[in-house]
Enzyme design. Structure first.
Site, PDB file in Angstrom:
ATOM      1  N   PHE A  41      40.303  30.160  29.511  1.00  0.00           N
ATOM      2  CA  PHE A  41      40.309  31.346  30.357  1.00  0.00           C
ATOM      3  C   PHE A  41      41.731  31.579  30.858  1.00  0.00           C
ATOM      4  O   PHE A  41      42.549  30.661  30.869  1.00  0.00           O
ATOM      5  CB  PHE A  41      39.348  31.141  31.536  1.00  0.00           C
ATOM      6  CG  PHE A  41      38.262  32.176  31.604  1.00  0.00           C
ATOM      7  CD1 PHE A  41      37.237  32.172  30.686  1.00  0.00           C
ATOM      8  CD2 PHE A  41      38.283  33.165  32.578  1.00  0.00           C
ATOM      9  CE1 PHE A  41      36.234  33.131  30.734  1.00  0.00           C
ATOM     10  CE2 PHE A  41      37.282  34.132  32.640  1.00  0.00           C
ATOM     11  CZ  PHE A  41      36.261  34.116  31.724  1.00  0.00           C
ATOM     12  N   GLN A  64      42.732  43.239  42.395  1.00  0.00           N
ATOM     13  CA  GLN A  64      42.954  42.887  40.990  1.00  0.00           C
ATOM     14  C   GLN A  64      42.447  43.956  40.022  1.00  0.00           C
ATOM     15  O   GLN A  64      41.318  44.413  40.138  1.00  0.00           O
ATOM     16  CB  GLN A  64      42.219  41.578  40.684  1.00  0.00           C
ATOM     17  CG  GLN A  64      42.320  41.152  39.230  1.00  0.00           C
ATOM     18  CD  GLN A  64      41.811  39.743  39.022  1.00  0.00           C
ATOM     19  OE1 GLN A  64      40.616  39.520  38.866  1.00  0.00           O
ATOM     20  NE2 GLN A  64      42.712  38.784  39.076  1.00  0.00           N
ATOM     21  N   HIS A  91      41.481  44.207  36.255  1.00  0.00           N
ATOM     22  CA  HIS A  91      41.179  43.366  35.088  1.00  0.00           C
ATOM     23  C   HIS A  91      41.747  44.059  33.857  1.00  0.00           C
ATOM     24  O   HIS A  91      41.546  45.252  33.665  1.00  0.00           O
ATOM     25  CB  HIS A  91      39.666  43.187  34.961  1.00  0.00           C
ATOM     26  CG  HIS A  91      39.260  42.127  33.990  1.00  0.00           C
ATOM     27  ND1 HIS A  91      39.466  42.251  32.635  1.00  0.00           N
ATOM     28  CD2 HIS A  91      38.670  40.916  34.158  1.00  0.00           C
ATOM     29  CE1 HIS A  91      39.012  41.163  32.026  1.00  0.00           C
ATOM     30  NE2 HIS A  91      38.537  40.337  32.930  1.00  0.00           N
ATOM     31  N   LEU A 114      33.509  46.051  32.160  1.00  0.00           N
ATOM     32  CA  LEU A 114      34.272  44.843  31.911  1.00  0.00           C
ATOM     33  C   LEU A 114      34.031  44.247  30.520  1.00  0.00           C
ATOM     34  O   LEU A 114      32.898  44.138  30.072  1.00  0.00           O
ATOM     35  CB  LEU A 114      33.867  43.813  32.968  1.00  0.00           C
ATOM     36  CG  LEU A 114      34.598  42.470  32.918  1.00  0.00           C
ATOM     37  CD1 LEU A 114      36.031  42.653  33.337  1.00  0.00           C
ATOM     38  CD2 LEU A 114      33.910  41.473  33.840  1.00  0.00           C
ATOM     39  N   ARG A 130      45.603  37.649  35.088  1.00  0.00           N
ATOM     40  CA  ARG A 130      45.217  39.048  34.908  1.00  0.00           C
ATOM     41  C   ARG A 130      46.263  40.039  35.399  1.00  0.00           C
ATOM     42  O   ARG A 130      46.459  41.093  34.798  1.00  0.00           O
ATOM     43  CB  ARG A 130      43.894  39.294  35.629  1.00  0.00           C
ATOM     44  CG  ARG A 130      42.767  38.582  34.953  1.00  0.00           C
ATOM     45  CD  ARG A 130      41.477  38.699  35.715  1.00  0.00           C
ATOM     46  NE  ARG A 130      40.413  38.007  34.995  1.00  0.00           N
ATOM     47  CZ  ARG A 130      39.207  37.779  35.503  1.00  0.00           C
ATOM     48  NH1 ARG A 130      38.925  38.178  36.717  1.00  0.00           N
ATOM     49  NH2 ARG A 130      38.305  37.160  34.781  1.00  0.00           N
ATOM     50  N   HIS A 162      38.840  45.597  39.639  1.00  0.00           N
ATOM     51  CA  HIS A 162      37.853  44.566  39.383  1.00  0.00           C
ATOM     52  C   HIS A 162      37.513  43.700  40.587  1.00  0.00           C
ATOM     53  O   HIS A 162      36.345  43.446  40.866  1.00  0.00           O
ATOM     54  CB  HIS A 162      38.366  43.685  38.244  1.00  0.00           C
ATOM     55  CG  HIS A 162      37.422  42.607  37.814  1.00  0.00           C
ATOM     56  ND1 HIS A 162      36.148  42.900  37.378  1.00  0.00           N
ATOM     57  CD2 HIS A 162      37.543  41.266  37.731  1.00  0.00           C
ATOM     58  CE1 HIS A 162      35.526  41.767  37.049  1.00  0.00           C
ATOM     59  NE2 HIS A 162      36.350  40.760  37.278  1.00  0.00           N
ATOM     60  N   ARG A 183      43.583  36.507  41.668  1.00  0.00           N
ATOM     61  CA  ARG A 183      42.566  35.513  41.339  1.00  0.00           C
ATOM     62  C   ARG A 183      42.590  35.179  39.854  1.00  0.00           C
ATOM     63  O   ARG A 183      42.774  36.063  39.021  1.00  0.00           O
ATOM     64  CB  ARG A 183      41.180  36.055  41.708  1.00  0.00           C
ATOM     65  CG  ARG A 183      40.050  35.152  41.298  1.00  0.00           C
ATOM     66  CD  ARG A 183      38.707  35.647  41.776  1.00  0.00           C
ATOM     67  NE  ARG A 183      38.214  36.834  41.107  1.00  0.00           N
ATOM     68  CZ  ARG A 183      37.717  36.858  39.872  1.00  0.00           C
ATOM     69  NH1 ARG A 183      37.671  35.753  39.150  1.00  0.00           N
ATOM     70  NH2 ARG A 183      37.275  37.982  39.353  1.00  0.00           N
TER      71      ARG A 183
END
Lengths: 574, 259
Positions: free
Chosen positions: A115, A235, A237, A247, A281, A347, A389
């Site tokens: 990730f 944020q 995304h 998403l 991100r 996001h 994040r």
């Protein structure tokens, strides 16, 4: 109607449910949700939940700790980050024991995948840390926790819309809510109230967030003088479905997907040479917008490609079935055959209600708490995510800090007794609703909401400047005035969703104002907050949390230092 | 900044659609009635986009549930052109042009609340009976063995047995489409039986007998006559009837063994 519980939890997403599981072992719990419990937006979380289980390759909680601090551009409070990363393994095992159907390795262990921003050995290469249930991880955990709550006798008040949170003499005594079905006002008194009401992405036009993500409780608390922390950090995304904002999980890149520009280049190689498409991100989103601005979008247009065509088809089928379905339904694309058009989408809110590591809501710079008031999940700011994040840390945050808030609530039960809520508070809530229903104005809440979402998108998304933010704050003032002219067509009491949307709009505007003003005063670029007129991070002046207090004369700011225990801020390179 | 760059996803032309919506507000109406709204929509728009357009621009009192808008929260199940579907997962182009009629402008989009559940207002139905059924099948993992220090192992092949069942979003499309449920409102219905299967076939669960007892009564799985309506309407494409058939086989085996 009056109800009395040991604890009232607002929100039935993962943070609220996990807390309810904890508190219901010791006391009576009511969970209020404006939807049905399994409909909360946690259910849309796709890619994974982070923990250094080391099931697929060596991993350590301290690497996770480092990645989270660095991913957040060193604005996260490191004591809190350490708590989260150290507790992650226990958390995942506990969820598994509760029945969460995590995807498995061939030997039957919980499977893990790569990730964004998660690395081994302090940034040397991507690591498999995200535990997942295909690309429906939130949904899988949600059902397990919801079902556990049912087993433990948690009482759900479904489709109850919170109007007010009663705080009197520095103590939270209850919640006032509208029963959507009947239009009746209900009063809930409790010894402790947990706000776990989720995010507020609906402040932006293009968002992965649900229609329900309007941040009502943050608006309510801001109106009561409780500050909101780090609101400038929102944020985007990187991979929202083009034109829709739905998403596409970072797990798609974790499984080998890559981003391509109009020239067919894997452009992330230039922005993050070591981990490339798996950079955090904020960096990937900025890179995409930069590519588009410089004319390297697909066919010179305003999107790039997420290419999964080189990923093994079986992996797509087994581990990314949900996003494959989205692509098929909404874009007419089979991702194993054709690249997916993507664009960043609003996001996740890093900012929110300031809390300590046990969910206690803090009302000022020095950290005084409000008795009996707790917050956890996206609506809260602990702060573990800092300025940005990392993917698969939000689910972890909800479950770790939802549980901790639950434990802290258990600690105070039967100590002070349930407080009372003044009749005036209840009358005020009823009056606010009646006024809205009676008003004969010509404005429509939906029209104002769209103007707000458009303005936030245009002037306060990935890249920001003083001029645009100033014009935004002016525009928001105008929108606020227009809300006084809202007239509803639906004057009924029963299931009046037009009324709810008008109530939500007021809070959305408050949050828009706090985001815009917080962004305006922070004259540096850090994490998700990029000021084109102040392109560098400025640790000398800005290594601190923003606390925005809403007042009648506009937001007033205070600051809180960042707790740095282990990793000194350094330049963020990947 | 971004939205300045945002253009329409497709340069599709707008087409005319007539949304014919069954409306009922018990505070005002004695019985349901139909209302028509003519909208310009693109092929790639969702039915939900149309409903929102009506609510935002034409009639704020139109009432429906919605949240995630991409087929995962399960809020917006309704009957669209005769079939239970999610409004957020049905695109305008999915609707057959056969619905064109001389009486309406463009293609007709006929929207009703889910059948077999009491209407609360317009497209909102009472979901309590539906969720209530779920509570009757012990919808949680039962395993009283002392938990291991780490995860309980599960072979991926074993997990395959429940892989479809765990994707259920509880939208209510299946149960409200089931003729057996129409005939017997105490019948557990496909959704609750699917939930039972999700645990019965989970190799980590230890409550097989108890679970079978919870689904083999008069209003349990033998009410299922394999009509397949549930499968036809499931927005997550779950083969619910196959799961119920497996439950029936498990129940039969168990009863034979007992004899």
């Amino acid at each position: 109607m009056i109800h009395s519980f040991d604890a009232v939890i607002i929100g039935s997403g993962l943070a609220g449910l996990r807390a309810a599981v904890e508190v219901s072992r010791q006391g009576s719990v009511a969970v209020l949700t404006k939807l049905y419990p399994t409909r909360s937006h946690s259910t849309a979380a796709q890619g994974g939940i982070g923990a250094a289980l080391g099931n697929e390759e060596p991993d350590r909680p301290e690497w996770h700790f480092y990645d989270t601090a660095k991913g957040g551009d060193f604005l996260g409070d490191q004591d809190a980050i350490e708590v989260m990363c150290e507790d992650a393994i226990r958390t995942i095992i506990e969820l598994e024991h509760l029945g969460v159907p995590f995807s498995r390795t061939p030997e039957g262990k919980i499977a893990q995948r790569k990730f964004g921003g998660h690395t081994r050995e302090f940034g040397s290469a991507p690591v498999r840390r995200a535990c997942y249930s295909a690309d429906r991880t939130g949904h899988a955990i949600m059902f397990a926790l919801f079902e556990q709550c049912g087993r433990q006798g948690v009482q759900f008040f479904k489709e109850f819309h919170v109007i007010d949170i009663a705080i009197e003499k520095n103590r939270c005594t209850g919640v006032i809510a509208l029963e959507i079905l009947t239009g009746e006002i209900h009063l809930f008194t409790a010894e402790a109230v947990l706000v776990a009401s989720g995010g507020y992405g609906k402040v932006f036009k293009t968002t992965s967030n649900a229609h329900a993500s309007t941040g009502d409780c943050l608006g309510i608390l801001a109106d009561k003088g409780i500050p909101l922390e780090d609101m400038e950090f929102f944020q985007f995304h990187p991979t929202g479905l083009y034109g829709l904002g739905i998403l596409i999980t970072e797990g798609a890149r974790g499984e080998g997907g890559i981003l391509l520009n109009g020239k067919g280049e894997r452009f992330m190689e230039h922005y993050a040479p070591t981990i490339k498409d798996l950079a955090p991100r904020d960096m990937v989103s900025r890179a995409i917008i930069t590519e588009i601005r410089e004319g390297r979008g697909i066919d010179g247009r305003d999107y790039v490609h997420l290419d999964l065509t080189k990923v093994d088809k079986r992996i797509i089928e087994e581990r990314l079935p949900e996003i494959s379905t989205f692509c098929r339904i909404y874009m007419g694309i089979d991702p194993s055959m054709a690249p997916i058009p993507v664009l960043p989408t609003a996001h996740y809110a890093m900012g929110g209600i300031p809390t300590d590591i046990d969910g206690r809501v803090l009302k000022n710079e020095i950290g005084d708490a409000i008795e009996g008031l707790f917050a956890a999940g996206e609506c809260a700011c602990v702060s573990v995510h800092g300025a940005n994040r990392l993917g698969c840390n939000s689910l972890l945050d909800t479950v770790v800090f939802g549980r901790r808030a639950g434990i802290a609530i258990c600690d105070i039960l039967n100590k002070t007794g349930r407080g009372s809520v003044s009749k005036e508070s209840v009358d005020r809530a009823r009056e606010a609703i009646d006024t809205m229903l009676r008003r004969k104005g010509s404005e429509k809440a939906a029209v104002i909401r769209k103007a707000l979402q458009q303005a936030m998108m245009d002037k306060c998304s990935e890249f920001r400047t003083e001029n645009e933010l100033l014009s935004l704050t002016e525009a928001l003032k105008g929108l606020r005035e227009r809300t006084l002219e809202i007239g509803l067509k639906d004057k009924g009491k029963r299931f009046n969703t037009e009324l709810l949307e008008a109530l939500e709009l007021n809070h959305l505007i408050s949050l828009g104002e706090l985001i815009a003003h917080s962004a305006l005063q922070r004259t540096e670029s850090r994490g998700a907050h990029t000021r084109e007129d102040f392109p560098d991070r400025d640790d000398m002046n800005w290594l601190k949390h923003t606390l925005a207090f809403k007042t009648d004369k506009g937001p007033v700011f205070g600051y809180k230092e960042v707790r740095i225990t282990r990793f000194r801020p350094a330049e963020r390179k990947y | 900044m971004v939205s300045g760059l945002l253009k329409n996803r497709n340069s599709n032309e707008m087409k005319k659609y007539t949304f014919k919506i069954k409306r009922f507000d018990p505070e005002i109406d004695r019985q349901p009635h139909w209302e028509e709204f003519v909208l310009e929509m693109e092929d790639s728009d969702r039915i939900l986009d149309g409903l929102i357009k009506i609510k935002d621009d034409v009639d704020g009192s139109l009432t429906f549930r919605r949240s995630c808008a991409h087929g995962i929260c399960g809020s917006c199940a309704m009957k669209i052109n005769g079939q239970n579907r999610l409004a957020c997962q049905t695109l305008m182009k999915d609707l057959s042009a056969r619905n064109k009629s001389a009486h309406t402008a463009g293609v007709a989009v006929i929207i009703e609340p889910l059948p077999a559940l009491e209407v609360v207002k317009d497209l909102v139905v009472d979901m309590e009976p539906f969720f209530g059924m779920n509570e009757k099948v012990l919808p949680y993992l039962i395993n009283n063995d002392p938990p291991p220090e780490r995860e309980r192992l599960q072979d991926p092949k074993d997990q395959k047995k429940i892989l479809q069942a765990i994707t259920c979003i509880m939208c209510g499309s299946c149960t409200s489409a089931c003729p057996s449920y129409w005939a017997d409102k105490k019948y557990l219905g496909p959704s609750a039986l699917l939930k039972a299967a999700r645990f019965i076939f989970d190799t980590r669960d230890r409550a097989f007998d108890e679970r079978l007892r919870a689904v083999t009564h008069t209003h349990g799985l033998w009410r299922c006559h394999s009509i397949y309506n549930c499968v036809e309407v499931c927005p997550k494409e779950i083969d619910i009837t196959a799961y119920i058939s497996k439950l029936k086989r498990a129940a039969l085996k168990k009863s034979l063994r007992l004899k």
